[in-house]
Design a protein around this motif. Structure first.
Motif, mmCIF file in Angstrom:
data_model
loop_
_atom_site.group_PDB
_atom_site.id
_atom_site.type_symbol
_atom_site.label_atom_id
_atom_site.label_comp_id
_atom_site.label_asym_id
_atom_site.label_seq_id
_atom_site.Cartn_x
_atom_site.Cartn_y
_atom_site.Cartn_z
ATOM 1 N N UNK A 117 0.629 -1.096 -0.099
ATOM 2 C CA UNK A 117 -0.260 -0.081 -0.159
ATOM 3 C C UNK A 117 0.790 1.396 -0.244
ATOM 4 N N UNK A 118 0.430 2.115 -0.894
ATOM 5 C CA UNK A 118 1.130 3.204 -0.183
ATOM 6 C C UNK A 118 0.142 4.580 -0.062
ATOM 7 N N UNK A 119 0.079 4.964 0.968
ATOM 8 C CA UNK A 119 -0.871 6.287 1.605
ATOM 9 C C UNK A 119 0.272 7.834 1.438
ATOM 10 N N UNK A 120 -0.653 8.542 1.148
ATOM 11 C CA UNK A 120 -0.003 9.723 0.326
ATOM 12 C C UNK A 120 -0.680 10.726 1.622
ATOM 13 N N UNK A 121 -0.172 11.800 2.624
ATOM 14 C CA UNK A 121 -0.442 12.855 3.469
ATOM 15 C C UNK A 121 0.142 14.555 2.606
ATOM 16 N N UNK A 122 -0.741 14.897 2.503
ATOM 17 C CA UNK A 122 -0.454 16.104 1.972
ATOM 18 C C UNK A 122 -0.283 17.196 3.547
ATOM 19 N N UNK A 123 -0.144 18.572 3.154
ATOM 20 C CA UNK A 123 -0.077 19.791 4.190
ATOM 21 C C UNK A 123 1.022 19.476 5.239
ATOM 22 N N UNK A 127 6.851 13.358 8.976
ATOM 23 C CA UNK A 127 6.630 12.565 8.227
ATOM 24 C C UNK A 127 5.965 11.374 9.544
ATOM 25 N N UNK A 128 5.820 12.323 10.700
ATOM 26 C CA UNK A 128 4.568 11.459 11.894
ATOM 27 C C UNK A 128 3.616 10.811 11.252
ATOM 28 N N UNK A 129 2.888 11.922 10.764
ATOM 29 C CA UNK A 129 0.832 11.782 10.668
ATOM 30 C C UNK A 129 1.163 10.898 9.677
#
Length: 634
Positions: A117-123, A127-129
């Motif tokens: 799986x690849x997850x992306x968190x923007x903004x 990197x902890x989120x």
């Protein structure tokens, strides 16, 4: 003239003793190397005893990704089932992309089937989120978190994790981290770094020979003499999923780019829980590729400023400036080369620095002993901490230890102050131990329970097994911060050892502050309450052996707090008697000492409790028979 000759003879004797010790050390080191070579000839896998009811399902690796499309491919190769020697379904990678300028390359998912799986968190720059969100998708019961995705793994990590899972309940596994290269990445350019590393890896025949990574590696940082035993973080920290669920993943208050000290905080939090086993894999490692990270390519001044900001944020979140790991690890795995050597930033620098310090120390001691220098507070650097004792004239012991041992019908070693403390730990079985004055950690190492210790300049150099929180601050600073005290001491202190500043007014203050957090039935121990010579009882330190005027605390407490049960015993450190006082029957609500502190301090400084002889001092404090201590510790 005779004094000068005596000084010269003493210096010659000391130099000869140092040479003998150096020769003995060299012999011991050679024997140790030979012993290790013999051990390395036998590489039989140890028998694994099943200790957990749960079945090992595999390893989920959660890897942070931020604009490292080339480096991540090497990382993924080292995470693959073929490289780690396991079944395809036993290992998975979850990529946590925290807002890369270019998204994680889609073609890599088909190229590396280990990616589930690849997850992306923007903004959010930290990197902890993304890493925290990724954990919910982990399907295996062992999870490894990698806050920097540009690390290549050694090939035996999966097998070690499987074995350790079967050996220990709740293991927290530290895979030591190294940097890839022959010079610190902070001192080298990242221009064409990937191509240079590719050439080196090709010469090392990587990935076919995964352990050759150690041949082109350094310990991280720029501190000479570092090794993995003193780790304060790991870029591949592995633990059961249940442990992460119980104690949490990364603290999302570390919201700065790169995560600040979030990785150090997680490492400390998981490794120091009383129900976890801290396990180190000395034969494995992760190897950081040069990609111009958050701190790597900054100037020393910029990097230092950034680290100061990280440290400030860490203190705000954790309540401590301490970044230290006193817990000794369990070691697992094979180190296949005898004394496999990974250099620090500069082995030559370390040697030169130590020689310079030694030469300066020798010059200083020679000048001090000859009387050609007059300083009020000399300091001699030994190891990593100032050791004032070695620069002071040696006080001749009065030789009463053997007599006291005979009088009390005990062995001389039984009169060592640490053995008194051991007996109190053994019989009182404290749930919380508190200590003021850590120094090198000898007294703290005795504890086996949750421990809190305070010292503005400790330099621990011994093994500490208890789950401990150490605060690098003065005791006044510690007690002035109610939030820290409430967080660490609210459950109540069972046993306290006060061995801080050797001046009576400081110790009185430490007692009053400590008593407020004592548990009913608890015990406070004062050190240095019965010096054997007046020279040791001076307020200024003039000799190697020193107790200060701590003895004055005993009559002060008897005057203002007759409700306390106070006993003073003859305890020794080496050949010197320094004494300990054992205090019982506390009342945390009693404020008499605090209310009268100004007057108490004035009386101390005016000389009210001064003595002219050791006989006077002994009468003033009142020495108890050691049998009383045996009664207390039944």
């Amino acid at each position: 003239m005779n004094c000068k000759n005596n000084n010269n003879q003493e210096l010659k004797r000391l130099r000869a003793k140092v040479r003998r010790l150096q020769d003995q050390l060299r012999v011991a080191q050679e024997r140790g190397k030979e012993y290790q070579r013999l051990l390395d000839r036998f590489e039989a896998t140890p028998t694994i005893a099943q200790s957990q009811s749960a079945t090992f399902t595999g390893l989920s690796l959660i890897i942070a990704y931020y604009d490292i499309p080339d480096q991540i491919q090497r990382t993924l190769v080292s995470c693959s089932a073929s490289y780690q020697g396991c079944e395809e379904t036993s290992i998975e990678v979850i990529i946590a992309d925290n807002g890369s300028k270019k998204p994680f390359p889609e073609q890599l998912q088909s190229k590396f089937p280990v990616i589930k799986r690849v997850l992306r968190t923007d903004g959010r720059p930290s990197p902890v989120f993304a890493l925290n969100e990724a954990m919910q998708y982990a399907t295996h019961n062992m999870i490894g978190v990698m806050i920097d995705g540009a690390h290549i793994l050694s090939p035996g990590i999966f097998k070690c994790v499987e074995d350790v899972f079967k050996l220990f309940e709740n293991p927290v596994i530290n895979v030591p981290q190294y940097i890839l290269g022959d010079v610190s990445q902070n001192l080298s350019s990242n221009t064409n770094a990937f191509n240079r590393e590719s050439e080196v890896l090709s010469r090392l025949n990587w990935p076919e020979e995964g352990y050759r990574l150690f041949d082109h590696a350094l310990y991280p940082g720029e501190s000479p003499g570092r090794d993995y035993m003193g780790s304060i973080e790991s870029n591949c920290l592995i633990a059961p999923k249940s442990i992460f669920e119980r104690y949490g993943m990364f603290d999302e208050r570390f919201d700065e780019p790169g995560g600040g000290f979030a990785n150090l905080d997680l490492f400390s939090r998981l490794t120091h829980q009383p129900d976890t086993k801290y396990v180190l894999l000395p034969g494995e490692g992760t190897f950081h590729q040069n990609h111009g990270g958050t701190t790597t390519q900054k100037s020393p001044q910029e990097r230092d400023q950034l680290v100061r900001e990280y440290r400030k944020k860490y203190k705000k979140i954790s309540g401590s400036e301490l970044i230290f790991n006193p817990r000794s690890p369990l070691m697992y795995g094979n180190v296949k080369k005898a004394f496999m050597h990974v250099p620090t930033i500069s082995h030559e620098f370390r040697t030169a620095k130590n020689k310079l310090l030694k030469d300066l120390a020798k010059i200083y001691v020679d000048r001090l002993k000859s009387g050609s220098v007059d300083v009020s507070v000399p300091e001699l650097v030994v190891g990593t901490a100032p050791n004032e004792r070695l620069a002071r004239p040696i006080l001749r012991p009065v030789g009463i230890k053997a007599d006291r041992a005979k009088r009390y019908s005990v062995q001389e070693k039984d009169l060592n102050y640490l053995n008194f403390l051991r007996s109190l730990h053994r019989t009182s079985r404290p749930e919380l131990y508190f200590e003021i004055g850590v120094d090198k950690g000898m007294s703290l190492s005795i504890a086996s329970c949750l421990s809190v210790a305070v010292d503005p300049s400790f330099c621990v150099d011994c093994q500490i097994d208890a789950p401990s929180r150490l605060f690098r601050m003065s005791s006044d600073e510690f007690f002035d911060d109610y939030r820290i005290c409430k967080d660490t001491l609210e459950c109540g202190i069972d046993l306290a050892f006060i061995d801080g500043m050797h001046l009576a007014e400081f110790v009185v203050r430490d007692f009053a502050n400590t008593e407020k957090w004592m548990k009913k039935g608890g015990v406070i121990v004062f050190d240095d309450t019965l010096p054997e010579q007046l020279e040791m009882a001076a307020r200024d330190r003039n000799f190697n052996a020193w107790c200060g005027d701590v003895f004055k605390v005993v009559p002060i407490l008897r005057k203002y707090r007759p409700d306390l049960n106070i006993n003073v015993f003859e305890a020794f450190i080496g050949p010197y008697r320094k004494g300990i006082a054992v205090i019982q029957n506390f009342d945390p609500e009693n404020s008499i000492i605090s209310d009268n502190y100004s007057r108490i301090k004035e009386d101390i400084l005016s000389g009210m409790y001064d003595v002219d002889s050791i006989e006077q001092l002994e009468i003033l404090v009142g020495v108890s028979d050691i049998q009383v201590f045996f009664d207390i510790t039944k």
